[in-house]
Design a protein around this motif. Sequence first.
Motif, PDB file in Angstrom:
ATOM      1  N   MET A   1       0.841  -1.199   0.000  1.00 10.04           N
ATOM      2  CA  MET A   1       0.000   0.000   0.000  1.00 10.04           C
ATOM      3  C   MET A   1       0.872   1.243   0.000  1.00 10.04           C
ATOM      4  O   MET A   1       2.063   1.181   0.223  1.00 10.04           O
ATOM      5  N   HIS A 329       0.576  -5.131  -7.322  1.00  5.76           N
ATOM      6  CA  HIS A 329       1.954  -4.622  -7.306  1.00  5.76           C
ATOM      7  C   HIS A 329       2.884  -5.682  -6.717  1.00  5.76           C
ATOM      8  O   HIS A 329       2.508  -6.409  -5.807  1.00  5.76           O
ATOM      9  N   ASP A 350       1.979  -7.916   1.910  1.00  2.00           N
ATOM     10  CA  ASP A 350       1.971  -6.709   1.072  1.00  2.00           C
ATOM     11  C   ASP A 350       3.163  -6.713   0.124  1.00  2.00           C
ATOM     12  O   ASP A 350       4.225  -6.243   0.479  1.00  2.00           O
ATOM     13  N   ASN A 351       3.118  -7.224  -1.091  1.00  2.00           N
ATOM     14  CA  ASN A 351       1.938  -7.723  -1.712  1.00  2.00           C
ATOM     15  C   ASN A 351       2.260  -9.000  -2.487  1.00  2.00           C
ATOM     16  O   ASN A 351       1.845  -9.173  -3.632  1.00  2.00           O
ATOM     17  N   GLU A 384       4.566   0.726  -6.454  1.00  2.00           N
ATOM     18  CA  GLU A 384       3.333   1.129  -5.764  1.00  2.00           C
ATOM     19  C   GLU A 384       3.676   1.859  -4.484  1.00  2.00           C
ATOM     20  O   GLU A 384       3.069   2.872  -4.141  1.00  2.00           O
ATOM     21  N   GLU A 385       4.678   1.329  -3.795  1.00  2.00           N
ATOM     22  CA  GLU A 385       5.050   1.918  -2.500  1.00  2.00           C
ATOM     23  C   GLU A 385       5.671   3.315  -2.677  1.00  2.00           C
ATOM     24  O   GLU A 385       5.829   4.051  -1.716  1.00  2.00           O
ATOM     25  N   ASP A 412      -4.436  -6.300  -3.485  1.00  2.00           N
ATOM     26  CA  ASP A 412      -3.344  -5.752  -2.682  1.00  2.00           C
ATOM     27  C   ASP A 412      -3.534  -6.147  -1.225  1.00  2.00           C
ATOM     28  O   ASP A 412      -4.512  -5.751  -0.607  1.00  2.00           O
TER      29      ASP A 412
HETATM   30 ZN   LIG Z   1       0.394  -2.962  -1.103  1.00  2.00          ZN
END
Ligand SMILES: [Zn+2]
Length: 561
Positions: A1, A329, A350-351, A384-385, A412
Motif C-alpha cells: 500500500m 503490485h 503486502d503484496n 506502488e510503495e 493488494d
Molecule cells: Zn500494497
Amino acid sequence: MLKTMVVVLALGICLSTSAGSKPQGDESSLPEAARAAMKGIDAEKIRATVQYLSDDKLEGRGTGQKGGDLAADWLSDQFKSYGLRPAGDNGTFFQDVKFFGITTDQQKTSFRFVPKNGEVMTLKFGDNFVATNESHTEIAEIDAPIVFVGYGINAPEYKWDDYKGVDLKGKVALMLVSEPPSDDPNFFKGRALTYYGRWTYKYEEAARRGAVGAILIHKTEMASYGWEVVRNSWGGESSYLQDEKGPKLKSAGWIQLETARRLAQAAGMDVDQMMKDALSRNFKPVELPVRLKETLVSKVRPFSSRNVVAKLAGSDAQLSKQAIFYTAHYDHLGIHRDEPGDNIYNGAADNATGCGILLELARAFAAAKQKPARSVFFAAVTAEEQGLLGSKYLGLHPPIPAGDISLDLNFDDIQPFGEPEQLVVSGAERTDVYPEVEKTAKDFHMTIQPDDHPEAGHYYRSDHFSFARVGVPAFSVNEGALFKGHDLAWGEEKEREYVAKRYHQPSDEYKPEMDFTADAKLAKVGFALGWAVAGAPRLAGWQSGDEFEKARGASQARGTR
Ligand SMILES: [Zn+2]
C-alpha cells in the motif's frame, strides 16, 4: 500500500448470517469451461508464490533494486510458462519505467517566511515544514508572494471554485488539506473523500495554474493522519515518473498547524478564521503580505524498474480488441541497509499475496478450454510503495487504448487468515458493474462489507486508482473481517495485530501457518467477476455524475474503436 497511508481498516458490522453450506461458486452462471478453470485455482500455489517472493533472497523487492528485478524476471517466467503472450515493450513482457528519486538535502535547504513588516521566520525541516522539488532540479530558488487559496479546489460538478480566476503565476499557493466537509452525497460525495481532497490533486492543480510552489497546512483531523506521517513520508526519497508531462512545482510542501498559525499572525490574520472563510462557496484567494524565500537543495537519482504485462487473447474477433485487466503490485520496501538487525522488508502479505492471486488468475484463464470474448491482461506493477507510480505509468501507456479497457480488478494485501465470508470492494458501487459484483458475492455466499471510513479516501491509495484516473472503471478486491469458524471480533483483532506488528515492517514475513484459503477464494471471486465483465455485451462504465465519468468520455473519444 501507499507510503502515506494510515491504515484505518474498514472494520464493518456484519448484520447478515447468510453464509450457507453450499459449495462456493455453485450458483455461478459461468459456462462449464470457465467453472472448470476456476476450480483449478489452488491455495497452495499461492502459498508457493508468497514463499518465493518474500524470501530474503528477493531482498524485499525494492523498486530499482536487485530483488525487485529478480521478482520481475520470475513473474514474467511464470506468465510465459502458462502460455500467455507478452504485452510489454517491443514484444517482451516488460514495460520499462524510468524514475527520478528526489531527496531533499535537509541541511542545505532553507525555508523562510518574510513578512512585509516584522520578523523573518526561519523554519526547521521536519519540525515545522517538509518540501520536495517536483521539477527534478538539484537547486530551486524561490522568492515569491504567498496566496491563501482555501482548499485549492476547482470542481465544476459541485459548483466549487476556490481560485475564482486569480492568477497564480510565479506565486506560492497556501492551502488546506481535504475538502469542504459535507453530509450531502451530492456535494463532494458527502463524508467520503473525493480526489479533490487528496494532496496530490492540490499540487497538480496549483502547478496547472502556474504556481512555483504550494504549501499545505496540516491539521490532523482534516488529513486523517498525524504530522509524524507527513514528516516520515517526506523525510526520505520521493520518486517521480521521468516522462510525466505538464507543469511541476519547484517546491511542494507542508507546514505544521502551529507554523501556519504563526504565519497567519505575521500576516495580521487568524488561521482559524481563514479556515472558516474557506468553507464558503464565495471564498476568494487572499494574497498575504508575506513572501516565501526558499532555497531547496535536492539529490536527484535516476533509476528504472519494470512492469510485467501478459495477455490472453479474447475469442471474439471484434470484442477481443477490448479487454479487462487484473493488477497487483510486486514491489515492496526493499532493504534498509542503515537499519540494525533484520532490515529486509519482505512484504509477504503486502503484496506477495496479490501476486500469488494474479498468477493463479493468469494460470486459470490460460488453462480454460474456452476463452471470454474480450482479451484479458495480467499486470504485475512496480513502484506502488513509491506512490502508485508503476500503475500510473501503465495507465498512461496502456497496451491497448484506455477507452477499450472495460475494467481493472486489483489485488493488494490479502490476509491469509482462512476463509473470508465478507468482501470489501470499495468503489465498485461507483461503477455499473456493481450488480454483477453483488451477484458474484451471493454466488460465493459472501456479504459486501461497506467502507466505514470513506473520509480516509482509501480509493485513491491503491493501484486501481491509476486506471480510474484515465477513466477505466476499477477497484480492489479485498477480504472483510469475518472469517469462517470465527466471530467478527476475531478477524478485527487479527487485522489490528497485522497493522500494529507487521504492516510495512521487516516482520511482514512468510509463516508456514498462513492459510491461503482467503487468497484462493478472492482469486475465484475475481475470476468469476472478470469472466462475466469480459463477456458482457457492453464495456463497463461509471455511475452517472461520478468524478471519473469525464475521464472515461475523454479516453473513449480518443480511442480507436
Ligand atoms: Zn500494497
